[in-house]
Design a protein around this motif. Structure first.
Motif, PDB file in Angstrom:
ATOM      1  N   HIS A 124       0.856  -1.178   0.000  1.00  0.00           N
ATOM      2  CA  HIS A 124       0.000   0.000   0.000  1.00  0.00           C
ATOM      3  C   HIS A 124       0.902   1.241   0.000  1.00  0.00           C
ATOM      4  N   ILE A 144      -0.485  -2.343   8.256  1.00  0.00           N
ATOM      5  CA  ILE A 144      -0.594  -3.007   6.951  1.00  0.00           C
ATOM      6  C   ILE A 144       0.680  -3.788   6.638  1.00  0.00           C
ATOM      7  N   ASP A 175      -8.149   4.225   9.877  1.00  0.00           N
ATOM      8  CA  ASP A 175      -9.322   4.285   9.008  1.00  0.00           C
ATOM      9  C   ASP A 175      -9.054   3.360   7.816  1.00  0.00           C
ATOM     10  N   PRO A 177     -11.236   0.734   6.248  1.00  0.00           N
ATOM     11  CA  PRO A 177     -12.431  -0.098   6.083  1.00  0.00           C
ATOM     12  C   PRO A 177     -12.254  -1.217   5.062  1.00  0.00           C
ATOM     13  N   GLY A 178     -11.259  -1.095   4.172  1.00  0.00           N
ATOM     14  CA  GLY A 178     -11.100  -2.107   3.125  1.00  0.00           C
ATOM     15  C   GLY A 178     -10.013  -3.129   3.413  1.00  0.00           C
ATOM     16  N   TYR A 179      -9.340  -3.011   4.551  1.00  0.00           N
ATOM     17  CA  TYR A 179      -8.216  -3.907   4.813  1.00  0.00           C
ATOM     18  C   TYR A 179      -8.683  -5.138   5.571  1.00  0.00           C
ATOM     19  N   LYS A 180      -8.505  -6.289   4.942  1.00  0.00           N
ATOM     20  CA  LYS A 180      -9.016  -7.520   5.543  1.00  0.00           C
ATOM     21  C   LYS A 180      -7.863  -8.470   5.866  1.00  0.00           C
TER      22      LYS A 180
ATOM     23  N   ASN B  18     -12.574   3.172  -1.481  1.00  0.00           N
ATOM     24  CA  ASN B  18     -12.368   4.472  -0.848  1.00  0.00           C
ATOM     25  C   ASN B  18     -12.373   5.553  -1.915  1.00  0.00           C
ATOM     26  N   ARG B  26      -4.800   1.945  -9.008  1.00  0.00           N
ATOM     27  CA  ARG B  26      -4.506   0.649  -8.393  1.00  0.00           C
ATOM     28  C   ARG B  26      -5.369  -0.453  -8.995  1.00  0.00           C
ATOM     29  N   TYR B  51     -17.001   6.928  -0.041  1.00  0.00           N
ATOM     30  CA  TYR B  51     -16.740   5.792  -0.907  1.00  0.00           C
ATOM     31  C   TYR B  51     -17.239   6.022  -2.331  1.00  0.00           C
ATOM     32  N   LEU B  75      -6.779  -5.278  -2.517  1.00  0.00           N
ATOM     33  CA  LEU B  75      -6.278  -3.906  -2.383  1.00  0.00           C
ATOM     34  C   LEU B  75      -6.832  -3.269  -1.109  1.00  0.00           C
ATOM     35  N   VAL B  76      -5.964  -2.540  -0.430  1.00  0.00           N
ATOM     36  CA  VAL B  76      -6.351  -1.938   0.846  1.00  0.00           C
ATOM     37  C   VAL B  76      -7.506  -0.949   0.656  1.00  0.00           C
ATOM     38  N   ASP B  77      -7.559  -0.307  -0.495  1.00  0.00           N
ATOM     39  CA  ASP B  77      -8.599   0.691  -0.735  1.00  0.00           C
ATOM     40  C   ASP B  77      -9.922   0.094  -1.220  1.00  0.00           C
ATOM     41  N   VAL B  78      -9.956  -1.216  -1.383  1.00  0.00           N
ATOM     42  CA  VAL B  78     -11.191  -1.847  -1.860  1.00  0.00           C
ATOM     43  C   VAL B  78     -11.961  -2.449  -0.684  1.00  0.00           C
ATOM     44  N   LEU B  79     -13.190  -1.981  -0.464  1.00  0.00           N
ATOM     45  CA  LEU B  79     -14.000  -2.518   0.632  1.00  0.00           C
ATOM     46  C   LEU B  79     -14.591  -3.858   0.256  1.00  0.00           C
TER      47      LEU B  79
END
Lengths: 566, 169
Positions: A124, A144, A175, A177-180, B18, B26, B51, B75-79
């Motif tokens: 990232h 991350i 913040d 929200p997309g990191y799993k 995001n 990306r 978003y 990807l970190v930016d993908v919910l």
């Protein structure tokens, strides 16, 4: 407080001991903040070196390595380091200075779009546009980099952001929200795997870097011993399972042991633990373990079914998965299977001739013997790397640091500097080639001024040996661009940097010189091993072919040009 | 006219991301690296301004797309990223078509347009801009009918989709 001071405070809070860096105009505010910090700055001589140092530090101790460089060329010089860390899942934070925000995108002096340039080789990245965002960005970056499948994170900080007044919180919420991150391993997946394993007669455990990263060593050993299953490892899986263990077959793949590659063609079940079935072990997917059940444990969902379609998979941390799996497998009767492997081991051992000049293998094997294998070993890429993988057996996690995925020349020596700082009590040996070492040897200064007792074993064959081997075997020995004529006298070179140096020219001197070098701990030392110029690494599975096509010695007839990647 | 947009290998991904600079690059990078051409792409803000929604239509074999889908999801930016089948979603796109129409043919063109429930949004003595909305097949059909008059320009928004009922897109 300004942004730079807030940044350094946050780095301290993350437990950062060292920053590997190189200064420059757009990063001056941050270097100014380091002045008052307890974090120690390791000033490299090139940004690539700094990035490999941080990488070696991270591989040796598991904590993210931190790099600090200036904008423009300073930042672009870390790309090889980022790429190396990205390919091998190494946690790393690269902080780069940047021109001031009003000039972004206007080709200002030393402005590089490092956010854009680095995108394919980071986990990232950030371009920070508000000073008050710095603590949050840093906290997220560490999270991350170090969790899930680790990787490098880049933080680009314009100079007016680091120099600007800071009025935010030093402990903000993340913040993301997309990191799993994969949660607990699903029980049903484990049971399915256990069922297949329990019905297998010729199982093979294939251990990759994921097992090392998750510190799965102890449970892996219990599993292998309970199953009486042979274990082979990838290049980066070295150390997850002791290579001196009777069940270990050593390294598999293009230059792996003959008996491990033979086991690959004969197994009825293969369980990959944190290995991604890459083209070094699987040159021809259609011929890969035909008929065998294929099982895969990996923390990265994107690795599942990427190359090999599997019969059972488990997404999650290798150690946690194996702990669960161990409960559900039963001891197997693998005696006939182990007998078959033992016969292959006797018939096709790793070998080389100790006569006829100084052999790299002899030097490396002697280093293993002299140290009792107690060392952290780093390497570059090429023949010396493969010989080190074959002859310097690895018994513990985090003691084999090599650029696997990227195959980066020049990695070994700076990585050793980072590893020595991470593990001051350990013996660190950089086994490097004459080609790779010359790419980052300016870091001799860095090792010397920090009095780091790194042992640099230069395997000097005055060739880019691996490419020369390919040209000999596949291209009618038309040697092109591989002759490193003009190599320096590495002993004199080391001495010019104030580094103690030794020379090995004859096989008879190997042990004596190595013993002396290993006992020298006042600072770095270099061992210049002038080995025979033309020697080849065997066994060899030609690129693009399956393990069935392995050769164990130089063929008498001309070989077909390989179809796979180098 | 292109028939790619109705190819059987066409996949539509809905990606919830995001709303930040660089996110599009990306996502696009993942497709480009595997040699996938993006046929259409729509990015727009969602009800929650933090978003954005990307609807990506790409053509290619299912196995490679599965890989791309996983890489995008990572990807970190993908919910979240979802691939929808035709049955599960409402699909719409809008096209503006500038057609060369002399006075004599105007009625004919307007009749075609009426059939496709389109509208004329600009008139000049030599041309007309028509607007058609609907699923991809309908737009292709309308374009096909207008081709013989001479299409001067064609602009399509690309497909947007929304999952039916209670399912999240």
């Amino acid at each position: 407080m300004n942004g730079a001071e807030a940044l350094i405070k946050c780095l301290e809070k993350e437990g950062v001991e060292y920053i590997f860096g190189y200064s420059g105009g757009n990063v001056i505010p941050i270097f100014d903040a380091i002045y008052d910090s307890k974090i120690k700055l390791i000033l490299s001589r090139h940004e690539q070196g700094a990035s490999h140092m941080a990488d070696g530090y991270a591989r040796a101790c598991g904590k993210p390595g931190v790099v600090l460089v200036t904008s423009g060329p300073g930042a672009t010089n870390t790309i090889t380091g980022l790429f190396t860390a990205h390919m091998d899942s190494v946690p790393m934070i690269v902080i780069s200075g940047q021109t001031i925000t009003p000039l972004l995108g206007k080709d200002a002096f030393q402005e590089a779009d490092i956010f854009g340039i680095s995108m394919p080789c980071v986990k990232h990245s950030y371009l920070v546009r508000q000073t008050n965002d710095l603590p949050r960005v840093l906290k997220e970056a560490f999270h991350i980099a170090a969790t899930g499948r680790p990787g490098p994170v880049l933080i680009d900080i314009p100079k007016n952001i680091s120099a600007g007044p800071f009025e935010g919180s030093l402990d903000p919420e993340m913040d993301l929200p997309g990191y799993k991150i994969p949660g607990p391993v699903p029980k049903a997946d484990i049971l399915k795997m256990a069922d297949l394993i329990n019905r297998s007669e010729r199982p093979l455990l294939l251990v990759g870097h994921g097992a090392v990263i998750s510190r799965a060593g102890s449970v892996l050993r219990q599993l292998a011993e309970k199953l009486q299953a042979p274990v082979t490892n990838t290049l980066l899986g070295k150390g997850a399972f002791p290579e001196t263990h009777p069940l270990s077959l050593g390294m598999i793949g293009m230059h792996g042991t003959a008996y491990s590659n033979m086991a690959l063609t004969r197994c009825d079940l293969i369980l990959s633990i944190g290995s991604r079935w890459d083209d070094r072990i699987n040159g021809d997917n259609a011929q890969f373990c035909v008929g065998a059940k294929k099982l895969h444990i990996d923390i990265d969902p994107a690795e599942i079914n990427k190359i090999v379609r599997c019969d059972a998979v488990c997404i999650g941390d290798a150690r946690l998965a194996l702990e669960e799996l161990l409960k559900h497998v039963v001891p197997l009767n693998t005696k006939p299977w182990l007998r078959e492997i033992a016969a292959n081991r006797r018939k096709f051992p790793l070998k080389y001739k100790k006569q006829g000049g100084l052999k790299a293998q002899h030097v490396i094997e002697s280093a293993w013997e002299v140290t009792g294998g107690k060392a952290i070993v780093t390497t570059d890429v090429g023949q010396h790397q493969m010989w080190a993988a074959q002859f310097f057996l690895t018994d513990e996690c985090d003691t084999w640091l090599s650029s696997g995925g990227a195959g980066t020349m020049g990695f070994g020596f700076p990585a050793a500097i980072g590893a020595q700082l991470a593990k001051p009590g350990s013996r660190v040996i950089a086994i490097v080639g004459d080609g790779g070492f010359q790419m980052t040897l300016c870091e001799l200064s860095t090792a010397a001024i920090n009095k780091l007792p790194v042992k640099i074993l230069v395997i000097d064959n005055k060739f880019l040996g691996m490419v020369r081997q390919w040209q000999e075997l596949f291209f009618d020995n038309r040697l092109s661009g591989v002759d490193l004529e003009g190599n320096p006298d590495f002993v004199k070179l080391a001495e010019a940097y104030g580094v103690k140096a030794f020379r090995i020219r004859r096989a008879a001197d190997i042990r004596k010189v190595l013993a002396k070098a290993m006992a020298y701990n006042e600072g770095p030392c270099l061992i210049h091993a002038e080995v025979v110029k033309e020697d080849n690494v065997f066994p060899m599975v030609p690129a693009g072919r399956s393990a069935h096509h392995m050769i164990v010695e130089r063929p008498k007839t001309k070989m077909e040009k390989p179809t796979g990647g180098t | 006219m292109s028939t790619l947009l109705t190819s059987p290998n066409l996949h539509t991904l809905s990606v919830y991301v995001n709303n930040k600079p660089g996110v599009l690059v990306r996502v696009a990078h993942v497709f480009a690296r595997r040699g996938f051409n993006i046929e259409s792409l729509v990015v727009s803000p969602t009800a929650d301004g933090r978003y954005s929604r990307m609807t990506v239509t790409a053509d290619g074999d299912g196995e490679t797309l599965e890989q791309i889908f996983k890489q995008v999801s990572k990807l970190v930016d993908v919910l979240h990223a979802t691939e929808h089948t035709h049955q599960e979603v409402v699909e719409k796109e809008l096209a503006l078509i500038k057609v060369r129409v002399a006075e004599a043919q105007r009625t004919e063109v307007l009749q075609i347009l009426a059939h496709f429930k389109g509208a004329t949004v600009d008139f000049t003595p030599q041309s007309v801009i028509v607007q058609v909305t609907g699923n991809t097949e309908k737009i292709e059909a309308c374009v096909g009918m207008l081709e013989k008059y001479g299409i001067i320009e064609l602009v399509r928004t690309g497909k947007v989709i929304m999952a039916r009922g209670e399912t999240e897109t």
